[in-house]
Design an enzyme around this catalytic site. Structure first.
Site, PDB file in Angstrom:
ATOM      1  N   HIS A  41       1.328  -1.507  -0.071  1.00  0.00           N
ATOM      2  CA  HIS A  41      -0.116  -0.229   0.496  1.00  0.00           C
ATOM      3  C   HIS A  41       1.020   1.003   0.250  1.00  0.00           C
ATOM      4  O   HIS A  41       1.670   0.800   0.023  1.00  0.00           O
ATOM      5  CB  HIS A  41      -0.929   0.114   1.256  1.00  0.00           C
ATOM      6  CG  HIS A  41      -0.044   0.119   2.961  1.00  0.00           C
ATOM      7  ND1 HIS A  41       0.321   0.743   2.835  1.00  0.00           N
ATOM      8  CD2 HIS A  41       0.602  -0.745   3.486  1.00  0.00           C
ATOM      9  CE1 HIS A  41       1.246   0.672   3.830  1.00  0.00           C
ATOM     10  NE2 HIS A  41       0.762  -0.319   3.846  1.00  0.00           N
ATOM     11  N   THR A  42       0.483   1.850  -0.018  1.00  0.00           N
ATOM     12  CA  THR A  42       0.596   3.852  -0.285  1.00  0.00           C
ATOM     13  C   THR A  42       1.137   4.041   1.254  1.00  0.00           C
ATOM     14  O   THR A  42       0.356   3.121   1.974  1.00  0.00           O
ATOM     15  CB  THR A  42      -0.457   5.260  -0.785  1.00  0.00           C
ATOM     16  OG1 THR A  42      -1.418   4.489  -0.126  1.00  0.00           O
ATOM     17  CG2 THR A  42      -0.607   4.611  -1.727  1.00  0.00           C
TER      18      THR A  42
END
Length: 118
Positions: free
Chosen positions: A42-43
Site C-alpha cells: 500500500h501507499t
C-alpha cells in the site's frame, strides 16, 4: 479524521490465500521482495495518533471494530506500514504486530481498495 489511511497498490500472489485464513498482511512500498508475495502492498501514510481497542478499521467502506492491538502495531504501522489484520474478534493479540477485528474478512481486496484506521 482518520489516524492512518492507505490505498492498495499491489496484491501479492499469496496474499488472498492468507486472507482466506482470516489474515490480511499489510506492508508499504518498502516491502522486501521475499515477503511481497504474501502482502497487500500500500501507499504509506503518517500515523496521526494511537490505534486502540474501541477504534475501527474501514476496508472499502465496511467497518470492523478493533478488539485487540499487539504491542508493536502502532510502531510497525507508523514506520513500515506492516501489520497483520486478524478477523477473529480476539480480545488478546496473538503477536505483537497483530490487530484483531470483529467481523468476517473481506472476500478479496484489489489494487485501488482503501483502508483507514479510525
Amino acid at each position: 479524521m482518520s489516524l492512518y489511511s492507505i490505498e492498495i497498490i499491489q496484491v501479492g500472489e499469496c496474499a488472498v490465500d492468507a486472507l482466506e485464513d482470516d489474515m490480511l498482511i499489510l506492508f508499504n512500498k518498502s516491502v522486501p521482495a521475499d515477503a511481497a508475495e504474501y502482502c497487500f502492498v500500500h501507499t504509506h501514510d503518517e500515523l496521526r495518533g494511537e490505534i486502540s481497542v474501541g477504534g475501527e478499521v474501514v476496508i472499502d467502506n465496511k467497518s470492523y471494530p478493533i478488539t485487540a492491538v499487539g504491542d508493536a502495531v502502532n510502531q510497525n504501522l507508523g514506520n513500515l506500514g506492516h501489520i497483520t489484520l486478524r478477523f477473529d474478534s480476539a480480545d488478546q493479540a496473538d503477536f505483537v504486530g497483530s490487530l484483531h477485528l470483529s467481523g468476517a474478512q473481506p472476500s478479496t481486496l484489489n489494487v485501488g481498495s482503501t483502508i483507514s484506521f479510525n
